[in-house]
Design an enzyme around this catalytic site. Structure first.
Site, PDB file in Angstrom:
ATOM      1  N   PRO A 101       0.813  -1.188   0.000  1.00 40.98           N
ATOM      2  CA  PRO A 101       0.000   0.000   0.000  1.00 40.98           C
ATOM      3  C   PRO A 101       0.859   1.255   0.000  1.00 40.98           C
ATOM      4  CG  PRO A 101      -0.752  -1.547   1.635  1.00 40.98           C
ATOM      5  CD  PRO A 101       0.337  -2.184   0.888  1.00 40.98           C
ATOM      6  N   GLU A 102       0.596   2.107  -0.945  1.00 40.66           N
ATOM      7  CA  GLU A 102       1.156   3.448  -0.925  1.00 40.66           C
ATOM      8  C   GLU A 102       0.068   4.353  -0.329  1.00 40.66           C
ATOM      9  OE1 GLU A 102       2.982   4.567  -4.672  1.00 40.66           O
ATOM     10  OE2 GLU A 102       3.206   2.481  -5.241  1.00 40.66           O
TER      11      GLU A 102
ATOM     12  N   LYS B 262       2.575   6.139   4.504  1.00 42.70           N
ATOM     13  CA  LYS B 262       1.948   4.854   4.193  1.00 42.70           C
ATOM     14  C   LYS B 262       1.528   4.110   5.449  1.00 42.70           C
ATOM     15  CE  LYS B 262       5.207   4.703   0.363  1.00 42.70           C
ATOM     16  NZ  LYS B 262       6.418   4.058  -0.172  1.00 42.70           N
TER      17      LYS B 262
ATOM     18  N   ARG C 196      14.605  -0.619  -8.427  1.00 41.90           N
ATOM     19  CA  ARG C 196      13.159  -0.697  -8.640  1.00 41.90           C
ATOM     20  C   ARG C 196      12.837  -0.467 -10.105  1.00 41.90           C
ATOM     21  NH1 ARG C 196      10.694   0.193  -3.774  1.00 41.90           N
ATOM     22  NH2 ARG C 196       9.138  -1.163  -4.689  1.00 41.90           N
TER      23      ARG C 196
END
Length: 282
Positions: free
Chosen positions: A2-3, A59, A272
């Site tokens: 979850p952001e 977050k 990433r």
DNA sequence: AGGTCGACCTGGCAGC
DNA sequence: TGCTGCCAGGTCGACC
């Protein structure tokens, strides 16, 4: 994980469901979730706490509690800080351990008769209890909330100009702006028409303004659609977020850019994946 | 000090 | 089918 939009969705739903209830009991099935805290200590900290509010910072989900019957000077406020990291989930309803659901790590029993389950496939998530936000290193050093009125472009400009890392990496730095992760960093830069490899100190005033605007646009729209479920993410009722189909670039390598039809590219930055359109993002 | 990289974990999926 | 390697919404500490 979850952001910000997913955490915000969880926060709003949780607030509707659990404020006013008391944490009657808690069972910890995997102590790694507690970091350095012991199970015994955690259980005693949280048991018989009344939930008075649910907050979000970056977050992290934060449950504000008042310990009942503890001190003579009245109830003491403490915060249960929940960092979901990559695969943490908060699921509201039945006791899922009894249902043999996978990855159930902590179960809270609520006074209303229902349960709040913390599930986590990869066990990166953490639950902390603090008396003060400054007691938590993550909260203490977190940058400003991008959707607050106090989020000033001036402060962001200063940060951008001080740093030489790629703008995409900077957007994900939680000390600079709280809550943006790998999905929304790519989406924000597409919305701002900015190349993710561009060094943050090379950005013009106009480009920083575009990024600033895009942060609001993208995060708010993702919240409206209850976040993005790539694989693990679910809301507290177990439902997926609806923003996946609205992603413009993230996860869309080789697919046509929604603006110019040239293929979406993927690259690696600080370990990433980044997705972007070479034609639209200069 | 600022920037980069591996470690922390588990599981799904593609390719052979 | 079964194995291997790669990949995943994050964060932190070690290292250069």
């Amino acid at each position: 994980m979850p952001e910000l939009p997913e955490a915000e969705t969880i926060k709003r739903d949780l607030a509707k469901e659990i404020i006013g209830q008391t944490l009657k009991g808690v069972t910890v099935y995997d102590a790694r979730i507690l970091g350095n805290n012991s199970v015994k200590n955690f259980v005693s900290q949280i048991t018989n706490c009344r939930i008075v509010n649910v907050l979000r910072r970056g977050k992290a989900i934060i449950i504000e509690c008042k310990k009942t019957g503890g001190s003579q000077r009245g109830p003491q406020t403490q915060w249960l800080v929940i960092q979901l990291r990559m695969t943490g989930l908060l699921l509201y309803g039945e006791d899922l351990k009894k249902r043999n659901v996978r990855d159930v790590k902590v179960v809270f029993e609520l006074s209303g008769g229902r349960h709040l389950n913390y599930c986590d496939q990869r066990v990166f998530g953490r639950l902390y209890v603090v008396r003060d936000f400054n007691d938590n290193p993550y909260l203490k050093t977190l940058g400003p909330e991008p959707l607050n009125g106090s989020f000033e472009i001036k402060r962001i400009s200063e940060q951008f100009h001080r740093r030489t890392i790629p703008v995409k990496t900077l957007l994900m730095d939680q000390h600079v702006i709280a809550g943006i992760g790998n999905i929304y960093a790519s989406e924000i830069l597409f919305s701002a028409r900015l190349n993710p490899q561009k060094r943050s100190n090379q950005l013009t005033r106009k480009e920083i303004q575009s990024v600033y605007n895009a942060i609001h646009t993208v995060l708010n729209e993702a919240i409206v659609h209850r976040g993005t479920s790539i694989r693990n993410y679910r809301d507290i009722y177990g439902h997926k977020g609806n923003f996946l189909i609205r992603l413009k670039v993230y996860g869309r390598q080789d697919q046509p850019c929604p603006e110019c039809r040239s293929p979406i590219k993927r690259l690696f930055q600080s370990g990433r994946s980044t997705f972007f359109c070479e034609e639209c993002q200069k």
